[in-house]
Design an enzyme around this catalytic site. Structure first.
Site, short mmCIF file in Angstrom:
data_model
loop_
_atom_site.label_atom_id
_atom_site.label_comp_id
_atom_site.label_asym_id
_atom_site.label_seq_id
_atom_site.Cartn_x
_atom_site.Cartn_y
_atom_site.Cartn_z
N ASP A 1 37.69 10.54 35.28
CA ASP A 1 38.45 10.49 34.02
C ASP A 1 39.30 11.74 33.88
O ASP A 1 38.81 12.86 34.05
CB ASP A 1 37.48 10.39 32.85
CG ASP A 1 38.20 10.44 31.50
OD1 ASP A 1 38.63 9.38 31.03
OD2 ASP A 1 38.34 11.55 30.94
N TYR B 1 45.09 17.26 29.79
CA TYR B 1 44.22 18.25 30.41
C TYR B 1 45.03 19.18 31.33
O TYR B 1 45.63 18.72 32.31
CB TYR B 1 43.10 17.58 31.20
CG TYR B 1 42.25 16.63 30.39
CD1 TYR B 1 42.17 16.73 29.01
CD2 TYR B 1 41.53 15.62 31.01
CE1 TYR B 1 41.39 15.85 28.25
CE2 TYR B 1 40.74 14.74 30.27
CZ TYR B 1 40.69 14.86 28.89
OH TYR B 1 39.92 13.97 28.16
#
Length: 256
Positions: A28, A33
């Protein structure tokens, strides 16, 4: 927080590869991010092994429009060095109408850029509105869920099960905080587990639940495998309910 410190990069890549070696094939990530850096890290880790991995990534809510969603997906595909994302999620709900995002996800699916699509951080009312907007093909909802965040059990998880949609639990060890919980550690010791392993095993014991614990070093990944393989007895589950009580009323969905 992976891909944010170059000093940790080798360990993080090795952790992802160790997971694949062990059969923990779901990875994931998200464009959020490290502002795309995590997707590039994943690309390095899965190089030559793409077909062994079920790849999940997520788009910012402001990229959920008809114009921005295909562009965001294209950028993620480029960073991931792949031709498809197995599950593409809207990271949380924003101002873009849900019907517009649903239509955009369906176009990406029809074009083969994604295999499935879903959402993240959607509460029960959001999910109901999503389905009403044509989103019945939503494949999953990724939410904050662990022993200390059991609010979704009141209405969201029953609704998800009724619809046949699995739930993905992020932060199943509460960003590591449950690893230091004294009562959980005491219970874990009696079972030959760490507190973190017991917390993760509990999440995995929930019906139709997928857990995505962060693991940034190979030893951590190997430890997580123990939780995957373990089945908790009704007595252990009951004891955990005494320490971490299930909700007795509706609670708004929390986010980290």
């Amino acid at each position: 927080m992976m891909a944010e410190n170059p000093v940790r990069r080798t360990s993080e890549v090795n952790a992802l590869r160790r997971g694949i070696d062990l059969g923990l094939s779901l990875i994931d990530t998200a464009e959020m991010y490290a502002e795309g850096g995590a997707e590039e890290l994943v690309a390095e880790a899965i190089s030559g092994r793409r077909d062994e991995v079920f790849l999940v990534s997520k788009a910012y809510p402001w990229n959920g429009s008809a114009r921005e969603l295909p562009l965001a997906c294209a950028r993620s595909l480029k960073r991931l060095k792949t031709d498809r994302i197995d599950l593409y999620l809207l990271h949380w709900r924003g101002d873009v109408p849900l019907a517009e995002t649903v239509a955009g996800m369906e176009r990406l699916r029809d074009a083969g850029h994604i295999r499935h699509w879903g959402v993240s951080n959607f509460d029960t009312a959001d999910m109901q509105e999503l389905v009403a907007a044509g989103g019945w093909r939503c494949a999953a909802n990724q939410v904050l869920y662990n022993l200390t965040r059991r609010g979704p059990e009141w209405d969201l998880l029953p609704w998800m099960r009724q619809q046949g949609m699995p739930t993905m639990a992020y932060s199943p060890v509460e960003q590591g905080r449950l690893a230091g919980h004294s009562e959980l550690a005491h219970m874990g010791t009696s079972l030959g587990l760490t507190a973190a392993q017991l917390a993760l095993a509990w999440v995995l014991s929930r019906p139709e639940m997928i857990a995505i614990p962060k693991a940034a070093d190979p030893a951590h990944v190997t430890a997580n495998l123990r939780a995957v393989e373990l089945g908790l007895t009704p007595a252990v589950l009951s004891d955990l309910d005494q320490i971490f009580a299930p909700p007795c009323r509706a609670v708004s969905l929390q986010m980290l």
